[in-house]
Design an enzyme around this catalytic site. Structure first.
Site, PDB file in Angstrom:
ATOM      1  N   GLU A 260       0.884  -1.166   0.000  1.00 12.29           N
ATOM      2  CA  GLU A 260       0.000   0.000   0.000  1.00 12.29           C
ATOM      3  C   GLU A 260       0.922   1.216   0.000  1.00 12.29           C
ATOM      4  OE1 GLU A 260      -4.095   1.058   2.052  1.00 12.29           O
ATOM      5  OE2 GLU A 260      -2.452   1.440   3.446  1.00 12.29           O
ATOM      6  N   CYS A 293      -1.595   8.705   3.318  1.00 20.01           N
ATOM      7  CA  CYS A 293      -1.500   8.341   1.903  1.00 20.01           C
ATOM      8  C   CYS A 293      -2.830   8.504   1.187  1.00 20.01           C
ATOM      9  CB  CYS A 293      -0.977   6.925   1.754  1.00 20.01           C
ATOM     10  SG  CYS A 293      -1.895   5.687   2.696  1.00 20.01           S
TER      11      CYS A 293
END
Length: 490
Positions: A260, A293
């Site tokens: 990720e 993020c």
């Protein structure tokens, strides 16, 4: 509330490592040393990998019935629940995050995620029939075609500084429930909260070697964890640049890799939802100082309404309280380091060099002489090609861009190497959903959001490989075995 966790050394194969060199963990709110921790030695790293391999191959954990594994993991989570004060204090101090966020999101949501992941795993079938047509089974003299989901083996779990505890829950709990042995390596910037997992493993009676926690200053241990042939899988959350390195390092031994990575998510407002822009802008920087993020750092609005939007967003940012993480009214604290503060300042300058304008912020907050603080910043950029609109800054910086029509908005949202998340707002949920379907991103929030052990996350394009959370997140830590079963002819 600042009560730091101890011991402050690596937890290796059921013991606390001793005698290594030490390094400082910095307090980003004070630019001072928070505490010293003991770094894992090369021997500690090797011992953790060897013990994980040994514990998995022996079947001491992997071969236990799922219900028994669940009992131990629940005891592990219960032990963490009892460390509330130390955990919240450590999370807030090492990451510079407001105490309320450390408690509600990292600690509270993290533990809830862990508990519900156990429930999700137990609700899933891990050995099931394949839908092979009967005539094929008969022709092959097969009585049963079975698909079996088994643990991958030894898992390296590498977590980021901005969500060390909650990301540990997101990786360690599903990996353990699937029967794997796990080596957790947190970011050297925020190692303290992860030490709690070693204490919880001891308290819950997790077999030695099934979970180790490696603390290091640098990346030597992480490199071993991504290259050693005794490791079967790497699960990493962090930057795209480091993700590429890990992918390359894991290739030689053909490891399973789950990544990720970075994002440059867009939030798109249809004309009937412009009253939401102040709230949407605040969400980008609140609590994490933009160090997330999934943060939707590109705001796309109708070109004809852009000036009004900029005024509303500037007003919202001007009202946000920037200050020490322990202050009850603080909305955003510092970024993690001097280097990260410099990065934010550099991108503000680059935005201006390429035609952008600073609407509010852009510097260091008045009255905060110590700490890596950055003002919440709004940039008015002419188009999506601006550097501040293309690259992940990882700080409290929002770019606002005007679109001609929805086709233009979708094209700009997709014009990015990233594809981790996105947002669409409209009073017409059907119209917003139609836009959401066109976005090339792993998740889209339409007028709302949900964070759940049952809902997957992950990225398209340079934002990653695979998924975490949800059934797909469980399956990421499993191999698939096909068994065809029949009786021998008499």
């Amino acid at each position: 509330m600042t009560s730091l966790l101890a011991p402050r050394s690596s937890f290796v194969a059921g013991r606390w490592a001793e005698g290594g060199s030490t390094f400082a963990v910095e307090d980003p709110a004070e630019e001072s040393v928070l505490c010293e921790v003991e770094a894992a030695s090369a021997a500690d790293v090797d011992a953790a990998v060897a013990a994980a391999r040994r514990s998995f191959d022996s079947g001491i954990w992997a071969d236990r019935p799922a219900a028994e594994r669940a009992e131990v993991v629940r005891a592990f989570l219960a032990s963490l629940t009892g460390m509330r004060e130390e955990l919240v204090g450590s999370i807030s101090a090492e990451a510079g995050q407001p105490t309320w966020f450390a408690e509600m999101t990292q600690y509270g949501s993290g533990l809830d995620l862990g508990r519900r992941t156990v429930d999700l795993y137990l609700s899933m079938a891990h050995e099931e029939m394949n839908p092979v047509p009967v005539d094929e089974l008969i022709r092959g003299r097969v009585a049963l075609s079975v698909r079996r989901h088994e643990p991958v083996g030894v898992v390296s779990a590498i977590t980021p500084y901005n969500g060390a505890f909650i990301m540990a829950m997101q990786k360690v709990v599903p990996a353990l429930m699937a029967g794997n042995s796990v080596i957790l390596r947190p970011s050297p910037l925020t190692p303290l909260s992860s030490l709690a997992l070693g204490s919880a493993a001891e308290a819950a009676g997790l077999p030695a070697g099934v979970l180790s926690v490696l603390i290091e200053d640098g990346a030597a241990g992480a490199e071993v964890m991504t290259t050693d042939p005794r490791v079967d899988m790497v699960s990493f959350t962090g930057s795209t640049a480091v993700g590429r390195q890990i992918l390359a390092q894991a290739a030689a031994t053909v490891k399973h890799v789950a990544l990720e990575l970075g994002g440059k998510s867009a939030q798109i407002y249809l004309p009937d939802a412009l009253h939401r822009v102040a709230q949407g802008a605040a969400a980008v920087v609140a609590a994490t100082a933009g160090q997330a993020c999934v943060a939707a750092t590109r705001m796309l609005v109708p070109q004809e309404s852009k000036d009004d939007v900029l005024a509303a967003v500037a007003g919202a940012y001007g009202a946000l309280k920037v200050g020490p993480p322990t202050a009850p009214d603080t909305v955003l604290g510092p970024v993690i380091s001097a280097a990260q503060r410099t990065r934010c300042e550099r991108f503000v300058g680059l935005a201006e060099e390429h035609g952008g304008k600073v609407v509010v912020g852009g510097g260091r907050p008045a009255g905060l002489d110590r700490g890596y603080y950055v003002e919440p910043t709004v940039l008015d950029v002419p188009d999506n090609t601006n550097r501040a609109a293309q690259e992940e800054i990882f700080g409290p910086v929002l770019t606002v861009i005007g679109y001609r029509d929805l086709d233009d908005a979708v094209a700009m949202a997709n014009d990015s190497p990233y594809g981790l998340s996105g947002q669409v707002y409209s009073a017409d949920a059907a119209a917003a959903t139609a836009v959401a379907r066109r976005l090339r991103t792993g998740a889209v929030n339409v007028n709302t959001s949900v964070f759940s052990a049952y809902a997957p996350s992950g990225g398209y394009k340079h934002s990653g490989l695979g998924r975490e959370r949800g059934p797909d997140g469980i399956r990421a830590f499993q191999e698939v075995k096909h068994m065809s079963i029949g009786e021998l002819p008499r």
